[in-house]
Write a protein that holds these residues in place. Structure first.
Motif, mmCIF file in Angstrom:
data_model
loop_
_atom_site.group_PDB
_atom_site.id
_atom_site.type_symbol
_atom_site.label_atom_id
_atom_site.label_comp_id
_atom_site.label_asym_id
_atom_site.label_seq_id
_atom_site.Cartn_x
_atom_site.Cartn_y
_atom_site.Cartn_z
ATOM 1 N N PHE A 1 58.675 15.255 -70.074
ATOM 2 C CA PHE A 1 59.462 14.098 -69.656
ATOM 3 C C PHE A 1 59.430 13.929 -68.137
ATOM 4 O O PHE A 1 59.551 14.895 -67.389
ATOM 5 N N PRO B 1 61.006 5.715 -83.813
ATOM 6 C CA PRO B 1 60.088 6.621 -83.121
ATOM 7 C C PRO B 1 59.519 6.031 -81.847
ATOM 8 O O PRO B 1 59.401 4.820 -81.700
ATOM 9 N N LEU B 2 59.183 6.911 -80.930
ATOM 10 C CA LEU B 2 58.470 6.506 -79.732
ATOM 11 C C LEU B 2 57.047 6.114 -80.103
ATOM 12 O O LEU B 2 56.385 6.810 -80.867
ATOM 13 N N GLY C 1 64.835 1.702 -79.911
ATOM 14 C CA GLY C 1 66.157 2.274 -79.731
ATOM 15 C C GLY C 1 66.633 2.956 -80.996
ATOM 16 O O GLY C 1 65.962 2.929 -82.030
ATOM 17 N N GLY C 2 67.824 3.553 -80.903
ATOM 18 C CA GLY C 2 68.339 4.301 -82.046
ATOM 19 C C GLY C 2 67.409 5.454 -82.380
ATOM 20 O O GLY C 2 66.865 6.105 -81.496
ATOM 21 N N ASN C 3 67.183 5.663 -83.643
ATOM 22 C CA ASN C 3 66.318 6.764 -84.074
ATOM 23 C C ASN C 3 64.889 6.286 -84.350
ATOM 24 O O ASN C 3 64.116 6.986 -84.980
ATOM 25 N N TYR D 1 55.830 10.095 -69.785
ATOM 26 C CA TYR D 1 55.550 11.513 -69.965
ATOM 27 C C TYR D 1 54.309 11.886 -69.173
ATOM 28 O O TYR D 1 53.388 11.094 -69.007
ATOM 29 N N ASP E 1 63.570 -1.394 -76.665
ATOM 30 C CA ASP E 1 64.823 -1.249 -75.928
ATOM 31 C C ASP E 1 64.817 -0.044 -74.989
ATOM 32 O O ASP E 1 65.658 0.076 -74.102
ATOM 33 N N TYR E 2 63.869 0.847 -75.207
ATOM 34 C CA TYR E 2 63.876 2.114 -74.467
ATOM 35 C C TYR E 2 62.451 2.447 -74.097
ATOM 36 O O TYR E 2 61.540 2.341 -74.927
ATOM 37 N N PHE F 1 53.491 5.609 -78.300
ATOM 38 C CA PHE F 1 52.850 5.955 -77.040
ATOM 39 C C PHE F 1 51.732 4.977 -76.703
ATOM 40 O O PHE F 1 51.019 4.478 -77.581
ATOM 41 N N GLY F 2 51.539 4.757 -75.417
ATOM 42 C CA GLY F 2 50.394 4.012 -74.919
ATOM 43 C C GLY F 2 49.188 4.925 -74.785
ATOM 44 O O GLY F 2 49.230 6.111 -75.130
ATOM 45 N N ASP G 1 63.003 7.917 -67.733
ATOM 46 C CA ASP G 1 63.156 6.895 -68.763
ATOM 47 C C ASP G 1 63.979 5.727 -68.223
ATOM 48 O O ASP G 1 64.598 5.811 -67.161
ATOM 49 N N ILE H 1 59.818 5.212 -71.674
ATOM 50 C CA ILE H 1 59.814 6.557 -71.120
ATOM 51 C C ILE H 1 58.414 6.879 -70.623
ATOM 52 O O ILE H 1 57.425 6.384 -71.181
ATOM 53 N N ARG I 1 66.188 2.017 -69.812
ATOM 54 C CA ARG I 1 66.568 1.164 -70.926
ATOM 55 C C ARG I 1 66.315 -0.300 -70.562
ATOM 56 O O ARG I 1 66.205 -0.646 -69.398
#
Lengths: 112, 113
Positions: free
Chosen positions: A46, A99-100, A95-97, A36, A31-32, A102-103, A49, A34, A51
């Motif tokens: 950052f 975790p991200l 989304g929410g809490n 970096y 859902d989210y 990463f690629g 980002d 970003i 959504r």
């Protein structure tokens, strides 16, 4: 499977040109998203980002595009400068809490 | 601009020793994370922490790992008995609210010999 190790994809661009860095994300439920930037010996910084309810977002000299149909994310950097040289990571979350995730990262080298 | 501060910047330890990596998050952040990055590889999630307890942890975060926020300011990652494969850059991160960008520290480079 994924490749690991020191062999990051590399993009070399001339100073002043536009750069496009691509990322294929893995989870259609994400859902989210970003982007970096990571310079050598530093933590991720950052950039921008977006959504899942959007397909484009613009920042200062940067644009992120999201194509949910093909699970593709891209980062466009306008008028690339030497200071843009770094490794760029995309990341996704549900989304929410959650975790991200990463690629693998893409190394951008700017040729002066 | 406020920063996430991590200490030490480099830590060298012998295999089997305990290490504690320290982080001072940005003061109004409520959600805290540890990530690690093995040299040349992608950034990997270890653990998330909110309201003085672990919210989520990855498979990497086994019984040798623990986190603590002992005094409302510091946020620590302890590795009880280090292994060679724990050698990596460890990043602390935080955010004020969920579903927002994480702010990362500059990392602690852990070398296990």
């Amino acid at each position: 499977g994924e490749s690991v190790g020191l062999h990051l994809p590399t993009l070399s661009v001339q100073e002043g040109d536009n750069s496009i860095i691509n990322c294929a994300y893995s989870n259609s439920a994400s859902d989210y998203f970003i982007w970096y930037k990571q310079e050598s010996g530093k933590g991720p910084q950052f950039i921008i980002d977006i959504r899942s309810n959007m397909d484009k977002r613009q920042g200062q000299r940067v644009t992120v595009l999201l194509n949910k149909t093909v699970k593709h994310l891209s980062l466009q950097i306008a008028a690339t400068q030497p200071g843009d040289s770094a490794v760029y990571f995309c990341a996704e979350s549900l989304g929410g809490n959650t975790p991200l995730v990463f690629g693998k990262g893409t190394r951008l080298s700017v040729i002066a | 601009e406020p920063e996430v501060t991590q200490t030490p910047s480099h830590q060298v330890t012998q295999m089997g020793q305990e290490v504690i990596l320290r982080c001072v998050p940005i003061s109004n952040h409520l959600y805290f994370y540890w990530y690690r990055q093995i040299l040349g590889q992608k950034v990997e999630f270890l653990v998330s922490f909110y309201n003085n307890e672990i919210s989520e942890k990855s498979e990497i975060f086994d019984d040798q790992f623990s986190v603590e926020r002992p005094d409302g300011s510091n946020f620590t990652l302890k590795i009880r008995s280090t292994k060679l494969e724990d050698s990596a850059m460890y990043f602390c991160a935080g955010t004020y609210t969920t579903n927002e960008k994480l702010f990362f520290g500059s990392g602690t480079q852990l070398s296990v010999l």
